[in-house]
Design a protein around this motif. Structure first.
Motif, mmCIF file in Angstrom:
data_model
loop_
_atom_site.group_PDB
_atom_site.id
_atom_site.type_symbol
_atom_site.label_atom_id
_atom_site.label_comp_id
_atom_site.label_asym_id
_atom_site.label_seq_id
_atom_site.Cartn_x
_atom_site.Cartn_y
_atom_site.Cartn_z
ATOM 1 N N VAL A 77 62.926 40.546 14.682
ATOM 2 C CA VAL A 77 64.320 40.720 14.250
ATOM 3 C C VAL A 77 64.093 41.718 12.843
ATOM 4 C CG1 VAL A 77 64.950 38.224 14.730
ATOM 5 C CG2 VAL A 77 63.872 38.318 12.814
ATOM 6 N N LYS A 78 65.057 41.678 12.412
ATOM 7 C CA LYS A 78 65.023 42.521 11.256
ATOM 8 C C LYS A 78 66.169 41.943 9.793
ATOM 9 C CE LYS A 78 66.948 47.144 9.381
ATOM 10 N NZ LYS A 78 67.526 48.556 9.967
ATOM 11 N N ILE A 79 65.539 41.864 8.877
ATOM 12 C CA ILE A 79 66.214 41.286 7.618
ATOM 13 C C ILE A 79 67.135 42.631 6.963
ATOM 14 C CG2 ILE A 79 66.195 40.056 5.432
ATOM 15 C CD1 ILE A 79 63.830 38.604 6.313
ATOM 16 N N ALA A 80 68.205 42.810 6.895
ATOM 17 C CA ALA A 80 69.107 44.034 6.623
ATOM 18 C C ALA A 80 68.987 43.873 5.122
ATOM 19 C CB ALA A 80 70.495 43.706 7.069
ATOM 20 N N ALA A 81 69.434 45.022 4.449
ATOM 21 C CA ALA A 81 69.456 45.280 2.990
ATOM 22 C C ALA A 81 70.315 43.849 2.195
ATOM 23 C CB ALA A 81 69.852 46.507 2.434
ATOM 24 N N ASP A 82 71.290 43.329 2.789
ATOM 25 C CA ASP A 82 72.009 42.361 2.346
ATOM 26 C C ASP A 82 71.637 41.165 2.614
ATOM 27 O OD1 ASP A 82 72.292 42.049 4.924
ATOM 28 O OD2 ASP A 82 74.772 42.079 4.585
ATOM 29 N N GLY A 83 70.285 41.081 3.311
ATOM 30 C CA GLY A 83 69.647 39.592 3.473
ATOM 31 C C GLY A 83 69.923 38.965 4.876
ATOM 32 N N THR A 84 70.681 39.668 5.600
ATOM 33 C CA THR A 84 71.488 38.927 6.754
ATOM 34 C C THR A 84 70.328 39.351 7.979
ATOM 35 O OG1 THR A 84 72.524 40.966 7.414
ATOM 36 C CG2 THR A 84 73.826 39.094 6.510
ATOM 37 N N LEU A 85 70.129 38.610 8.863
ATOM 38 C CA LEU A 85 69.228 38.529 10.158
ATOM 39 C C LEU A 85 70.034 39.404 11.299
ATOM 40 C CD1 LEU A 85 66.419 37.353 10.269
ATOM 41 C CD2 LEU A 85 67.381 35.619 11.481
ATOM 42 N N GLU A 86 69.056 40.268 11.720
ATOM 43 C CA GLU A 86 69.766 41.411 12.727
ATOM 44 C C GLU A 86 68.779 41.421 13.917
ATOM 45 O OE1 GLU A 86 70.355 45.327 10.821
ATOM 46 O OE2 GLU A 86 72.384 44.537 9.667
ATOM 47 N N PRO A 87 69.297 41.813 15.096
ATOM 48 C CA PRO A 87 68.456 41.937 16.104
ATOM 49 C C PRO A 87 67.505 43.235 15.995
ATOM 50 C CG PRO A 87 70.864 41.737 16.957
ATOM 51 C CD PRO A 87 70.669 41.684 15.433
ATOM 52 N N LYS A 88 66.517 43.274 16.429
ATOM 53 C CA LYS A 88 65.684 44.605 16.603
ATOM 54 C C LYS A 88 64.911 44.763 17.711
ATOM 55 C CE LYS A 88 62.698 47.460 13.680
ATOM 56 N NZ LYS A 88 61.769 47.644 12.504
ATOM 57 N N LEU A 89 63.669 44.175 18.149
ATOM 58 C CA LEU A 89 63.142 44.178 19.597
ATOM 59 C C LEU A 89 63.841 43.081 20.476
ATOM 60 C CD1 LEU A 89 61.204 45.215 21.697
ATOM 61 C CD2 LEU A 89 59.714 43.815 20.844
ATOM 62 N N ALA A 90 64.249 42.231 19.593
ATOM 63 C CA ALA A 90 64.960 40.889 20.319
ATOM 64 C C ALA A 90 66.373 41.269 20.035
ATOM 65 C CB ALA A 90 64.363 39.509 19.784
ATOM 66 N N THR A 91 67.282 40.672 21.165
ATOM 67 C CA THR A 91 68.561 40.866 21.257
ATOM 68 C C THR A 91 69.364 39.675 20.844
ATOM 69 O OG1 THR A 91 68.824 40.381 23.545
ATOM 70 C CG2 THR A 91 68.662 42.968 22.903
ATOM 71 N N GLY A 92 68.728 38.463 20.942
ATOM 72 C CA GLY A 92 69.106 37.240 20.576
ATOM 73 C C GLY A 92 68.183 36.109 20.629
ATOM 74 N N TRP A 93 68.342 35.197 19.956
ATOM 75 C CA TRP A 93 67.441 33.919 19.628
ATOM 76 C C TRP A 93 68.102 32.714 19.673
ATOM 77 C CZ3 TRP A 93 67.976 38.117 16.751
ATOM 78 C CH2 TRP A 93 68.685 37.923 15.485
ATOM 79 N N LYS A 94 67.490 31.665 20.010
ATOM 80 C CA LYS A 94 67.931 30.302 20.351
ATOM 81 C C LYS A 94 66.963 29.163 20.195
ATOM 82 C CE LYS A 94 68.294 30.073 25.117
ATOM 83 N NZ LYS A 94 69.254 29.746 26.455
ATOM 84 N N ALA A 95 67.388 27.987 19.694
ATOM 85 C CA ALA A 95 66.289 27.060 19.653
ATOM 86 C C ALA A 95 66.870 25.552 20.302
ATOM 87 C CB ALA A 95 66.054 26.529 17.944
ATOM 88 N N ASN A 96 65.871 24.926 20.407
ATOM 89 C CA ASN A 96 66.242 23.709 21.219
ATOM 90 C C ASN A 96 66.963 22.776 20.162
ATOM 91 O OD1 ASN A 96 64.040 23.092 19.690
ATOM 92 N ND2 ASN A 96 62.967 22.032 21.424
ATOM 93 N N ASP A 97 67.342 21.374 20.663
ATOM 94 C CA ASP A 97 68.096 20.609 19.806
ATOM 95 C C ASP A 97 67.236 20.122 18.426
ATOM 96 O OD1 ASP A 97 70.107 20.621 21.577
ATOM 97 O OD2 ASP A 97 69.610 18.859 22.642
#
Length: 512
Positions: A77-97
């Motif tokens: 992932v990439k942290i953009a200049a404004d601090g938000t998280l953006e995709p890079k090599l990964a297009t998406g991510w999710k966690a279990n409960d």
């Protein structure tokens, strides 16, 4: 963020004088970095504040090297200049409960610049190799990770030792290497000729002089406008400022006292924005008078941080309310700052029966905090004004850092912390959990909050941060002083957005 492009003539009495300084260490780069003519420039030379220790993403975790790897390698992932998280090599991510497992979906058909395919096996190799060396610089970023596995070619599953809601941010610091190439070359050879899958490739490495990159024309994403980047270590802030003014550098980080001089130059502009760090007083709450919470509170009330910002730092900082900066996840405006109250400080000292016993005050005379000696002396003055005696103990940055890491401070000390993930987890771990370098209090309550925030998300997590940071202010475990600005000098015409962490990402940069 403030951005100014000076149009005035350079004042004759300016502290920085064009042509009078030899810019040490700027022998690499391009023949004509200043450029001219109608065609917009496509090459850029930027200063690094220090020389990276290694170009091996497995072994090197220093922040300065990320300014190189952000261009040459993929991270999940990439942290953009404004601090938000953006995709890079990964297009998406999710966690279990329960936030103990994270799955990342990778971009298909990615290749390194030498043609080797980059898939889930390369991600697993990179992370497992880092986990195999607990002494490595990157290991700390993965301390929560138990195992990593490839579910299929484009899916990677991370299993954590404990719940961790901010885990994706930590993956922004890990650069993925092509596993076969890395193993065939060996770590040392790879560090001399690194190969990644980013928008740039290495063109030339001259250690200590320059790290030259050229655009990867086979990159899968949009082609950056800048075709060539030369990143050059220049340790002196004065040399960096003069490098921009003389045209040998296009952009460089400078100190707060140099901003006005650079703004006065017709060929330059400055970028100033609040950083992700907090400069603070650490407090050994187990030693001497500081064992009394009233004395600790008096220290916090004695210091006029607004005056320090306005005078010493020329307004290029903002008073800190808590131990996390506004640019960092976990910051809250609801946290109550202690505030400047010298009369309140005197009353607390009288109530505590403080007898004037000197309190050791450690600070670094150089290094990470600009004007650190001047800031320490100013704080000394404020403490003395309310009746607190201090024993000033200046040292070089390396010695000071060793004392911090071994928890040897006996009183108060000047320090700073800036989380590269732009998330509050890393500083909270260091400030409030048992193994933290800055955790003298060893308070079970703060350790419990610091652990709790990892297992919750959203508003629930924010509430934990607020409770912990309010409690810390009340107990006087730390004295938040100010959030420094990152200040950059740049040539006129550079279109660039600085990041809160002060690192470089020129993939969206261009010249007018």
């Amino acid at each position: 963020m403030t951005r100014s492009t000076a149009r005035r003539a350079l004042a004759g009495a300016a502290a920085l004088t064009l042509g009078s300084v030899i810019l040490a260490g700027c022998a690499g780069g391009f023949d004509s970095p200043a450029g001219s003519g109608e065609t917009a420039r496509t090459s850029l030379t930027a200063a690094l504040p220090t020389d990276p220790s290694s170009m091996d993403p497995i072994r090197s975790g220093a922040l300065v090297v990320l300014s190189v790897f952000f261009h040459t390698h993929d991270q999940l992932v990439k942290i953009a200049a404004d601090g938000t998280l953006e995709p890079k090599l990964a297009t998406g991510w999710k966690a279990n409960d329960d936030l103990t497992q994270w799955e990342f979906t990778l971009t298909p058909d990615v290749t390194a610049s030498n043609g080797e395919a980059i898939d889930a096996d390369d991600v697993v190799f990179t992370y497992e190799t880092i986990l195999g060396d607990p002494s490595g610089e990157n290991y700390a970023y993965l301390s929560s990770l138990d195992s990593v596995e490839a579910v299929d070619a484009t899916t990677v599953r991370f299993t954590l030792k404990q719940p961790f809601s901010a885990f994706p941010r930590n993956t922004s610091l890990i650069s993925i290497v092509p596993a076969d190439t890395y193993q065939q070359m060996g770590a040392d050879a790879y560090a001399r000729e690194p190969i990644g899958s980013g928008p740039y490739v290495f063109d030339n490495i001259t250690t200590g002089v320059s790290y030259d990159l050229k655009r990867n024309d086979d990159y899968r994403g949009p082609a950056p406008v800048i075709e060539e980047i030369s990143l050059q270590p220049v340790s002196s802030t004065e040399s960096r400022a003069n490098g921009v003014l003389s045209g040998s550098l296009d952009v460089a980080q400078i100190g707060p006292t140099q901003v006005a001089s650079v703004q006065a130059a017709p060929s330059a502009q400055t970028f100033s924005a609040a950083s992700n760090g907090v400069v603070f007083l650490g407090v050994n709450s187990t030693a001497g008078p500081l064992q009394d919470v009233r004395v600790r509170q008096a220290v916090a009330k004695a210091v006029d941080t607004q005056a320090i910002v306005d005078s010493l730092l020329s307004g290029l900082a903002e008073p800190a309310k808590a131990m996390i900066a506004p640019a960092v996840e976990g910051f809250s405006d609801s946290v109550q700052p202690v505030g400047y109250d010298p009369d309140g400080a005197r009353a607390l000292l009288a109530e505590a029966g403080y007898d004037g016993t000197p309190i050791p005050f450690d600070y670094a005379t150089d290094g990470r905090i600009p004007l650190s000696s001047e800031v320490a002396q100013s704080i000394q003055g404020y403490l003395q004004a309310v009746g607190i005696a201090v024993d000033m103990r200046g040292a070089d940055q390396q010695s000071h850092t060793l004392k911090v890491r071994s928890r040897e401070m006996q009183g108060v000390y000047l320090n700073t912390w800036a989380p590269s993930t732009l998330d509050g987890d890393l500083p909270l771990t260091d400030f409030y959990e048992t193994a933290g370098n800055n955790n003298y209090a060893q308070d079970p309550a703060t350790a419990a909050w610091a652990a709790e925030q990892r297992g919750v998300e959203g508003d629930a997590r924010q509430q934990v941060f607020e409770e912990l940071l309010d409690y810390s202010n009340t107990q006087g475990y730390f004295v938040p002083l100010y959030v420094p600005f990152n200040n950059f000098a740049a040539v006129s015409g550079l279109r660039w957005t600085p990041r809160a962490d002060g690192l470089y990402d020129f993939t969206g940069t261009s010249f007018e």
